[in-house]
Write a protein that holds these residues in place. Sequence first.
Motif, PDB file in Angstrom:
ATOM      1  N   HIS A  90      19.538  49.441   0.556  1.00 40.15           N
ATOM      2  CA  HIS A  90      19.492  48.931  -0.817  1.00 40.15           C
ATOM      3  C   HIS A  90      18.771  49.877  -1.778  1.00 40.15           C
ATOM      4  O   HIS A  90      19.077  49.880  -2.966  1.00 40.15           O
ATOM      5  CB  HIS A  90      18.916  47.512  -0.835  1.00 40.15           C
ATOM      6  CG  HIS A  90      19.902  46.518  -0.314  1.00 40.15           C
ATOM      7  ND1 HIS A  90      19.709  45.775   0.818  1.00 40.15           N
ATOM      8  CD2 HIS A  90      21.157  46.220  -0.763  1.00 40.15           C
ATOM      9  CE1 HIS A  90      20.779  45.032   1.044  1.00 40.15           C
ATOM     10  NE2 HIS A  90      21.675  45.295   0.099  1.00 40.15           N
ATOM     11  N   LYS A 146      16.386  42.170  -1.130  1.00 40.21           N
ATOM     12  CA  LYS A 146      17.805  41.817  -1.158  1.00 40.21           C
ATOM     13  C   LYS A 146      18.332  41.275   0.160  1.00 40.21           C
ATOM     14  O   LYS A 146      19.189  40.409   0.168  1.00 40.21           O
ATOM     15  CB  LYS A 146      18.638  43.038  -1.573  1.00 40.21           C
ATOM     16  CG  LYS A 146      18.327  43.455  -3.005  1.00 40.21           C
ATOM     17  CD  LYS A 146      19.398  44.326  -3.600  1.00 40.21           C
ATOM     18  CE  LYS A 146      19.064  44.560  -5.059  1.00 40.21           C
ATOM     19  NZ  LYS A 146      19.913  45.522  -5.692  1.00 40.21           N
ATOM     20  N   CYS A 147      17.828  41.835   1.308  1.00 40.29           N
ATOM     21  CA  CYS A 147      18.429  41.408   2.580  1.00 40.29           C
ATOM     22  C   CYS A 147      17.408  40.995   3.637  1.00 40.29           C
ATOM     23  O   CYS A 147      17.791  40.512   4.698  1.00 40.29           O
ATOM     24  CB  CYS A 147      19.319  42.510   3.140  1.00 40.29           C
ATOM     25  SG  CYS A 147      18.388  43.931   3.731  1.00 40.29           S
ATOM     26  N   CYS A 202      12.711  43.842   2.534  1.00 39.56           N
ATOM     27  CA  CYS A 202      13.626  44.107   1.417  1.00 39.56           C
ATOM     28  C   CYS A 202      13.915  42.800   0.679  1.00 39.56           C
ATOM     29  O   CYS A 202      14.225  41.787   1.302  1.00 39.56           O
ATOM     30  CB  CYS A 202      14.923  44.699   1.970  1.00 39.56           C
ATOM     31  SG  CYS A 202      16.223  44.863   0.730  1.00 39.56           S
ATOM     32  N   CYS A 224      15.010  47.986   1.395  1.00 36.13           N
ATOM     33  CA  CYS A 224      15.320  48.687   2.639  1.00 36.13           C
ATOM     34  C   CYS A 224      16.061  49.977   2.282  1.00 36.13           C
ATOM     35  O   CYS A 224      16.419  50.196   1.120  1.00 36.13           O
ATOM     36  CB  CYS A 224      16.177  47.810   3.547  1.00 36.13           C
ATOM     37  SG  CYS A 224      17.846  47.592   2.902  1.00 36.13           S
TER      38      CYS A 224
HETATM   39 ZN    ZN Z   1      18.042  45.460   2.015  1.00 34.30          ZN
END
Ligand code: ZN
Length: 313
Positions: free
Chosen positions: A25, A5-6, A3, A22
């Motif tokens: 998100h 973002k994370c 992902c 993910c």
């Molecule tokens: Zn994520």
Amino acid sequence: MKCRKCGAVAVIKMQQHKLALCEEHFLEWIPEQTERAIEKYKMFGPEDRILVAVSGGKDSLSLWDVLLRLGYQAEGLYIHLGINGGGYSDSSLGYVERFTAAREGAKFQVVDLKADYGQSVPELARVKHRGRKPCALCGLVKRHIMNRVAYEGGYHAIATGHNLDDEAAVLMQNTLRWQAGYLARQAPVLPSVGRRSPTEPRLARKAKPFVRLYERETAAYAIVRGIEYIYDECPYAVGSTTNFYKELLNQLESHSPGAKLSFYLSFLQAKGKGLFSEPAEILKLNDCQRCGQPTTAPGLCAFCRLWQRMDSG
Ligand code: ZN
Ligand code: Q46
Ligand code: ZN
């Protein structure tokens, strides 16, 4: 695949955005994108009552879910068309009922074509189309009923689950024949038409909040969110021209990621610059003498003419 973002394991990769997300998100991203489209194309606001046309499929149920999560006043409309002796329509309705049962406050209504008007779509097609595919007739019936319900119920807009694959396929069909009239009217939002009074539009505004999302994304959203939907298409959609163009566009997409998106968005940009402006005569509308809905015909609208022909055999 991680992902962006994370860094957790991604459940989807969207090549056209060079973005992998993910589960958590992705479930945030879809409503964010939907809200952006609603705002960008000025579809409706939180104060408006929205009628969501639900079919029991992934797009319309995901749309309804997203609109409710975003806090919109979104109510469902299911039109029972009597497909497959009623069996296909019954099972689609079952998915809508289970969806609403799981969401407190989610309201919906059903219009049953056979019970309320006397004939199902296949029956109408048998008589009027001599066994040809009923899709044109079905589209006419659905549009009319959606407009009627929206008008009678005082809804500000009708929202449908059309996604980018749907729109790009229609665009391709229209472009290959340079159907200027259809191209002029293809848009993420269509304004209300034919006001009886300044506060009472005769045809409600129509909005497609998923217009920038690929079909695989709406399907992934339904799956990740745990929305059960009818997997089988309407039997009349199998082998349709629209599906053929979708496959063609998917081939293009796999060769050149983002091609579908840019095909559609470039069209909208070109329209924004004045290409395909609507011919003036299309805007001249009369009120249907039977149902009152705006129509380009002088007497009865196409829907009322259809039933008139049925009545007269
Ligand atoms: Zn994520
Ligand atoms: S429901 Fe109606 Fe579709 Fe079935 S008969 Fe054709 S138009 S395929 S979206
Ligand atoms: Zn009419």
